[in-house]
Design a protein around this motif. Structure first.
Motif, PDB file in Angstrom:
ATOM      1  N   GLU A 337       0.820  -1.219   0.000  1.00 48.50           N
ATOM      2  CA  GLU A 337       0.000   0.000   0.000  1.00 48.50           C
ATOM      3  C   GLU A 337       0.849   1.261   0.000  1.00 48.50           C
ATOM      4  O   GLU A 337       0.486   2.266  -0.593  1.00 48.50           O
ATOM      5  CB  GLU A 337      -0.909   0.021   1.235  1.00 48.50           C
ATOM      6  N   GLU A 338       1.957   1.240   0.715  1.00 52.92           N
ATOM      7  CA  GLU A 338       2.751   2.464   0.873  1.00 52.92           C
ATOM      8  C   GLU A 338       4.048   2.455   0.069  1.00 52.92           C
ATOM      9  O   GLU A 338       4.829   3.392   0.161  1.00 52.92           O
ATOM     10  CB  GLU A 338       3.078   2.685   2.363  1.00 52.92           C
ATOM     11  N   GLY A 339       4.271   1.391  -0.697  1.00 52.94           N
ATOM     12  CA  GLY A 339       5.517   1.321  -1.472  1.00 52.94           C
ATOM     13  C   GLY A 339       6.737   1.428  -0.554  1.00 52.94           C
ATOM     14  O   GLY A 339       7.655   2.221  -0.788  1.00 52.94           O
ATOM     15  N   THR A 340       6.734   0.606   0.501  1.00 44.30           N
ATOM     16  CA  THR A 340       7.766   0.726   1.540  1.00 44.30           C
ATOM     17  C   THR A 340       9.184   0.542   0.973  1.00 44.30           C
ATOM     18  O   THR A 340      10.102   1.287   1.336  1.00 44.30           O
ATOM     19  CB  THR A 340       7.493  -0.309   2.652  1.00 44.30           C
ATOM     20  N   LEU A 341       9.346  -0.433   0.086  1.00 43.18           N
ATOM     21  CA  LEU A 341      10.712  -0.669  -0.425  1.00 43.18           C
ATOM     22  C   LEU A 341      11.190   0.512  -1.274  1.00 43.18           C
ATOM     23  O   LEU A 341      12.374   0.873  -1.236  1.00 43.18           O
ATOM     24  CB  LEU A 341      10.772  -1.979  -1.215  1.00 43.18           C
ATOM     25  N   ALA A 342      10.271   1.147  -1.997  1.00 42.79           N
ATOM     26  CA  ALA A 342      10.662   2.331  -2.785  1.00 42.79           C
ATOM     27  C   ALA A 342      11.049   3.470  -1.844  1.00 42.79           C
ATOM     28  O   ALA A 342      12.011   4.207  -2.092  1.00 42.79           O
ATOM     29  CB  ALA A 342       9.515   2.747  -3.702  1.00 42.79           C
ATOM     30  N   ARG A 343      10.309   3.610  -0.746  1.00 39.93           N
ATOM     31  CA  ARG A 343      10.671   4.642   0.238  1.00 39.93           C
ATOM     32  C   ARG A 343      12.085   4.396   0.777  1.00 39.93           C
ATOM     33  O   ARG A 343      12.879   5.322   0.935  1.00 39.93           O
ATOM     34  CB  ARG A 343       9.698   4.597   1.426  1.00 39.93           C
ATOM     35  N   ILE A 344      12.362   3.113   1.059  1.00 40.19           N
ATOM     36  CA  ILE A 344      13.692   2.783   1.598  1.00 40.19           C
ATOM     37  C   ILE A 344      14.767   3.050   0.532  1.00 40.19           C
ATOM     38  O   ILE A 344      15.868   3.508   0.843  1.00 40.19           O
ATOM     39  CB  ILE A 344      13.700   1.325   2.126  1.00 40.19           C
ATOM     40  N   GLY A 345      14.409   2.813  -0.730  1.00 35.56           N
ATOM     41  CA  GLY A 345      15.344   3.120  -1.824  1.00 35.56           C
ATOM     42  C   GLY A 345      15.691   4.611  -1.838  1.00 35.56           C
ATOM     43  O   GLY A 345      16.844   4.989  -2.081  1.00 35.56           O
ATOM     44  N   ARG A 346      14.712   5.461  -1.551  1.00 35.00           N
ATOM     45  CA  ARG A 346      14.981   6.917  -1.545  1.00 35.00           C
ATOM     46  C   ARG A 346      15.864   7.296  -0.347  1.00 35.00           C
ATOM     47  O   ARG A 346      16.732   8.165  -0.449  1.00 35.00           O
ATOM     48  CB  ARG A 346      13.656   7.693  -1.542  1.00 35.00           C
ATOM     49  N   ILE A 347      15.643   6.627   0.785  1.00 35.07           N
ATOM     50  CA  ILE A 347      16.506   6.876   1.954  1.00 35.07           C
ATOM     51  C   ILE A 347      17.948   6.496   1.611  1.00 35.07           C
ATOM     52  O   ILE A 347      18.899   7.214   1.917  1.00 35.07           O
ATOM     53  CB  ILE A 347      16.002   6.067   3.181  1.00 35.07           C
ATOM     54  N   HIS A 348      18.082   5.355   0.936  1.00 34.01           N
ATOM     55  CA  HIS A 348      19.423   4.876   0.560  1.00 34.01           C
ATOM     56  C   HIS A 348      20.124   5.896  -0.334  1.00 34.01           C
ATOM     57  O   HIS A 348      21.300   6.233  -0.114  1.00 34.01           O
ATOM     58  CB  HIS A 348      19.293   3.525  -0.149  1.00 34.01           C
ATOM     59  N   ALA A 349      19.399   6.412  -1.329  1.00 36.20           N
ATOM     60  CA  ALA A 349      20.006   7.382  -2.252  1.00 36.20           C
ATOM     61  C   ALA A 349      20.461   8.623  -1.470  1.00 36.20           C
ATOM     62  O   ALA A 349      21.572   9.139  -1.691  1.00 36.20           O
ATOM     63  CB  ALA A 349      19.008   7.754  -3.343  1.00 36.20           C
TER      64      ALA A 349
END
Ligand SMILES: Cc1ncc(COP(=O)(O)O)c(C=O)c1O
Length: 443
Positions: A337-349
């Motif tokens: 629902e929240e695209g959690t892995l994509a959010r974590i990808g942005r934190i990583h970047a």
């Protein structure tokens, strides 16, 4: 008549014994009254950005309304029931959900209630797996140097080299520790370090391989020994050596699981399928104590029989607690629902950009990043849990509204996935300022 302290802080001071704390010298604990998103709120109104995910458990953010609602519904329906001879929907649905996100040979979920018990269960399963087949000769475990797996006896034995367990060393079972090959951004010698470690591992396998009941490792990131990271290739090479000798591979994804390293599980990046995996912390979104040890068919089948003698005689009062499982089901749904892995990808970047700047500071070494984790070592090249610098950095970050929890001279950021770009930027620049201010302590 019952006496009552005037505040809960006073009751805490009088009656509570805190974990991992020297009670004589530690400052009083901070009274937290509320949490929301990436923030904790103290009794006096101060707000702290939780950059350690509250001991690495939180995933989507604090008091997430969807998990809170699922919990409230479950609490009003079925709060708990014995799990031997009974089942319930949250446990079955969570098991189904876990199997759907784990690689396919992992097929049976055994519940317990914290990371240490998940590890304890895996070790006992691997041990009994051999004995159920009539092989009594498997009398030791392989584990990685520096690995941490919890504080119960089996977990202490495999985590012994992390250095936390001196008083208990005479009580621990046989473990042969294998060299770990850490790496970091800009590391030019990684392959040579890995080759040396693998050569030593081959020797140890020759010496002890036939006695080994199992091999346990934290995949890609050794958390408690200082956010030490290795390449997926290294993990894969070690696991392949174990599996070639039919030694069960146990991956401890207690910290790395549920998106922490950027994929749902760290093992995916190494393309390793273990025989057993240990899950906890993020399994309930960080809401409740819950754990699972997930086994492959091969392990599960070795426990089947006509009577109890080869069954797995292990269980806890709160095994598969319905509240924890309901939180787990809601947490898994949030990943989509929240695209959690994509959010974590942005934190990583964002962490990579930040680390490029931080690594310019004199005395900052081994910048490393994976998923939502960004870490550095201060001063000495190696992690040193007892180094004092961490306490100074922590105190100064606190003044800036940041909760960080350095491990000695290792400082890291690990925010929940919901952190906004502005909050993350605030944390990163605040820590950068603190590192500049404290430079004379580590250069
Ligand atoms: C990799 C790993 N395994 C096991 C544990 C133990 O988990 P728990 O503290 O829930 O017993 C931890 C805790 O930090 C951990 O990081």
């Amino acid at each position: 008549m019952m006496s009552r302290c005037s505040s809960f802080l006073e009751a805490d001071r009088k009656y509570v014994w805190h974990p991992f704390t020297q009670e004589r010298t530690a400052p009083p604990p901070l009274p937290v009254v509320r949490a929301s998103g990436a923030s904790l709120f103290l009794e006096d109104g101060r707000e702290l950005l939780d950059m350690a995910c509250s001991w690495w458990v939180n995933v989507h953010g604090h008091s997430h309304p969807k998990i809170a609602a699922a919990l409230a519904r479950q609490a009003a329906t079925l709060e708990h029931v014995i799990f031997a001879g009974f089942t319930h929907e949250p446990a079955a649905r969570l098991a189904e959900g876990l199997i759907n996100v784990l690689p396919s040979p992992l097929c049976r979920v055994f519940y317990s209630d914290n990371g240490s018990t998940a590890v304890e269960v895996a070790l006992k399963m691997a041990w009994q797996y051999w004995r159920n087949q009539g092989d009594q000769s498997r009398s030791l475990f392989f584990a990685m140097q520096g690995g941490y797996h919890g504080d119960t006896f089996g977990a202490m034995a495999v985590g012994r080299s992390s250095g936390y367990y001196e008083p208990f060393k005479d009580l621990l079972c046989r473990v042969v520790h294998l060299p770990f090959a850490p790496t970091w951004l800009g590391d030019a010698e990684c392959e040579a370090r890995e080759a040396a470690a693998l050569a030593r591992i081959d020797e140890l396998l020759e010496l002890h391989g036939r006695e080994a009941a199992g091999f346990l490792a934290e995949p890609l990131v050794q958390g408690a020994s200082g956010m030490n990271m290795c390449r997926p290739e290294f993990l894969r090479a070690v696991c392949q050596r174990m599996q070639a000798r039919h030694i069960p591979v146990i991956l401890d994804e207690v910290m790395t699981g549920f998106g922490r390293t950027g994929t749902m599980f760290a093992m995916e990046q190494a393309q390793v399928t273990p025989d057993l995996v240990c899950l906890s912390k993020g399994i309930s979104g960080g809401f409740l104590p819950l754990a699972a040890t997930v086994a492959s068919q091969r392990i599960y089948d070795a426990f089947l029989g006509e009577d109890f003698h080869n069954a797995f005689a292990h269980g806890h009062s709160f095994t598969a607690n319905p509240l924890g499982c309901a939180a787990g089901v809601a947490s898994l749904a949030l990943f989509e629902e929240e695209g959690t892995l994509a959010r974590i990808g942005r934190i990583h970047a964002a962490n990579l950009e930040w680390l490029a700047e931080v690594a310019q500071l004199p005395g900052v070494t081994r910048p490393r990043a994976l998923g939502s984790i960004g870490a550095i070592t201060l001063g000495a090249e190696k992690s040193d849990y007892h180094a004092q610098i961490g306490a100074s950095v922590k105190a100064k970050c606190f003044e800036r509204g940041l909760l960080i929890r350095p491990m000695g001279n290792v400082v890291y950021l690990m925010p929940p996935a919901c952190i906004s770009p502005q909050e993350l930027q605030h944390a990163q620049s605040g820590l950068l300022d603190v590192l500049r201010e404290t430079a004379d302590l580590y250069t």
